[in-house]
Design an enzyme around this catalytic site. Structure first.
Site, PDB file in Angstrom:
ATOM      1  N   LYS A 264      -4.555  -0.766   0.936  1.00  0.00           N
ATOM      2  CA  LYS A 264      -4.035  -1.425   2.131  1.00  0.00           C
ATOM      3  C   LYS A 264      -3.624  -0.396   3.173  1.00  0.00           C
ATOM      4  O   LYS A 264      -3.816  -0.586   4.377  1.00  0.00           O
ATOM      5  CB  LYS A 264      -2.837  -2.311   1.773  1.00  0.00           C
ATOM      6  CG  LYS A 264      -2.330  -3.142   2.948  1.00  0.00           C
ATOM      7  CD  LYS A 264      -1.130  -3.970   2.569  1.00  0.00           C
ATOM      8  CE  LYS A 264       0.147  -3.142   2.563  1.00  0.00           C
ATOM      9  NZ  LYS A 264       0.520  -2.680   3.916  1.00  0.00           N
ATOM     10  N   ARG A 265      -3.085   0.704   2.690  1.00  0.00           N
ATOM     11  CA  ARG A 265      -2.660   1.770   3.608  1.00  0.00           C
ATOM     12  C   ARG A 265      -3.841   2.306   4.412  1.00  0.00           C
ATOM     13  O   ARG A 265      -3.737   2.595   5.594  1.00  0.00           O
ATOM     14  CB  ARG A 265      -1.992   2.891   2.818  1.00  0.00           C
ATOM     15  CG  ARG A 265      -1.288   3.932   3.692  1.00  0.00           C
ATOM     16  CD  ARG A 265      -0.576   4.975   2.844  1.00  0.00           C
ATOM     17  NE  ARG A 265       0.489   4.398   2.043  1.00  0.00           N
ATOM     18  CZ  ARG A 265       0.412   4.205   0.713  1.00  0.00           C
ATOM     19  NH1 ARG A 265      -0.664   4.559   0.044  1.00  0.00           N
ATOM     20  NH2 ARG A 265       1.422   3.682   0.054  1.00  0.00           N
TER      21      ARG A 265
END
Length: 510
Positions: A264-265
């Site tokens: 997600k980062r």
């Protein structure tokens, strides 16, 4: 792949802890395709044994994601089935008896070490691993007498049950993607099977439930490979090895540069989602954007995922779900990770919007209009707008940017593209154009006649067509974009087109 002789039953077993990563959806997809290809069953099982990580609403979110993708399970918590319940928290009593049986048979043991004691060990030994090298020096039923063990249990001292991994052995198994795989047991620690609260860990629960639910093939990401020896041993120790499923460890979905698993980062940093749908954390209220809300059609999302780690051996890239079912095979799944490419994902989205039927996107476009304060009933006008702009859209959310001027006049104009070359002759031209268009009948108000009149007047005024087209477009839409300008005018209608010419003239001449 060996011939499939038993009933195919596959499962997707997510933990309800947050948003559904696209890697998880791809696992669902490959499960689904394999089951449908072999007339089997696809099971959704919620692995909610870790109550500390359980997030309210996450289970419904997972089910909604699968529904949006069109990958609905045959059995699961929402629709039941012959092996219910499908939440592990509701199957709690199933697990203890198997854990206790493992202890009785000498394949597991009670461990009474407190959290503080284990932390002390980790402090002393940075690479601390609970296993054959130190288990006899720690507080468990292997280092304690039977009397001491029973006494601690009767006193209510918290304990876990750990598997007793043998030392000096090699665990072998066959993976349908990777072939023969082996692990040295000396490198595997004694995993907890049953926690102090009576809930199983993933290691015990996945084996017990796969056995009880008659799972034939276990698809999961390659990050679970290190856990495989524990699971293989449990199938053997519980006496179920002949019923063990075929293993399918799927390749990772990698970052765009290929260096590591996509997270997600990474998506946050590079500006694209990694979740199937928007996920809002109930504790923080933070929302993480998903592919659905970005404007992907579900068919495009599924097609894009299928080609992350699989291909049919041809140059074909666009597949319907039925085609994917027909052509899917484990032999064509790659061993190596697949790099996620947002530009390729955009291409899939664009291709599906281009070829989509009006009926497939009309209501989605209406929702976008409503979000932007345009309450427009679905009708012929909306359909004509969609048909004009859908080839120009990469995502459904592009509709407003590409078509807002069909529903409201431009709020501003790209004057920098017009004013440097604006002159009195152009003012005169557009003044007369407005007058000429005013006389058009409804039958004349079509792109062909509008263009013919536009060019005829330019010839009369001795002005090059190329000097007039851009100002006309900017009058109608506000900028240098959009479909054919006479198609735009035709759809806007007589009165609105003339009004925009008049207003544009005022802006250009100011």
């Amino acid at each position: 792949m060996s011939e499939i002789v038993k009933k195919v039953r596959v499962r997707f077993a997510p933990s309800p802890t947050g948003g559904l990563h696209l890697g998880g959806v791809r696992t669902v997809l490959f499960n689904y395709l394999f089951a449908r290809k072999h007339n089997g069953d696809f099971v959704l099982r919620i692995e909610d044994t870790d109550q500390n990580r359980y997030v309210e609403g996450a289970e419904k979110y997972i089910i909604d994601c699968l529904k949006w993708c069109g990958l609905n399970p045959d059995e699961g918590p929402a629709n039941g089935g012959p092996f219910a319940p499908y939440r592990q928290s509701e199957r709690k009593e199933n697990y203890r008896k198997y854990a206790e049986q493992l202890v009785k048979d000498g394949y597991a043991y009670y461990a009474f070490d407190s959290t503080a004691e284990l932390e002390e060990q980790r402090h002393k030994f940075p690479n601390f691993r609970y296993g054959h090298e130190n288990r006899n020096q720690l507080r468990n039923s292997l280092s304690l007498s039977e009397t001491e063990t029973i006494e601690l249990i009767n006193q209510g001292v918290p304990y876990v049950i750990r598997i007793k991994i043998p030392n000096g052995e090699t665990v072998h198994f066959h993976d349908m993607i990777r072939g023969n795989v082996s692990f040295e047991t000396d490198l595997v620690d004694d995993k907890v099977l049953l926690k102090a609260d009576g809930m199983p860990t993933y290691h015990l629960a996945v084996v017990v439930d796969d056995y009880l639910m008659k799972i034939s093939h276990a698809f999961r990401g390659e990050e679970w490979l290190p856990s495989a020896p524990v699971h293989i041993l449990l199938w053997e120790y519980l006496g179920w090895k002949k019923d063990m499923p075929e293993w399918v460890h799927l390749p990772l979905i990698l970052k765009p540069d290929g260096n590591g698993k996509l997270s997600k980062r990474d998506g946050d940093k590079l500006g694209f989602p990694v979740y199937a749908m928007n996920w809002t954390d109930p504790k923080t209220g933070d929302t993480v954007k998903g592919f659905r809300e970005m404007g992907f059609l579900p068919e495009a999302f599924v097609n894009m995922l299928a080609l992350l780690g699989w291909n049919d051996g041809t140059e074909q890239e666009i597949f319907s779900l039925d085609e994917l079912i027909e052509k899917f095979s484990i032999e064509r799944v790659s061993k190596s990770g697949a790099k996620f490419d947002i530009e390729k994902a955009k291409w899939f989205s664009h291709e599906y919007i281009k070829k989509s039927e009006l009926s497939a996107i009309r209501h989605l476009v209406s929702d976008i209009l409503n979000e932007n304060g345009i309450a427009l009933a679905q009708g012929e006008y909306l359909d004509k707008v969609i048909m004009l702009v859908k080839d120009r859209m990469n995502y459904l959310q592009d509709f407003w940017e590409q078509a807002s001027y069909f529903f409201q006049e431009p709020a501003k104009y790209d004057l920098d593209s017009v004013k440097p070359k604006w002159n009195e002759s152009k003012t005169n031209y557009f003044t007369h154009l407005g007058e000429r268009y005013t006389s058009f009948s409804d039958e004349q108000w079509n792109s062909t006649d509008l263009e013919a009149s536009f060019k005829s007047l330019a010839e009369e005024k001795n002005i090059k067509i190329g000097e007039l087209m851009l100002p006309f477009r900017i009058m109608l839409v506000g900028g240098k974009f959009g479909p054919a300008v006479f198609d735009i005018a035709s759809l806007l209608g007589n009165e609105e087109t003339i009004r925009r010419i008049t207003k544009g003239l005022s802006a250009f001449c100011s």
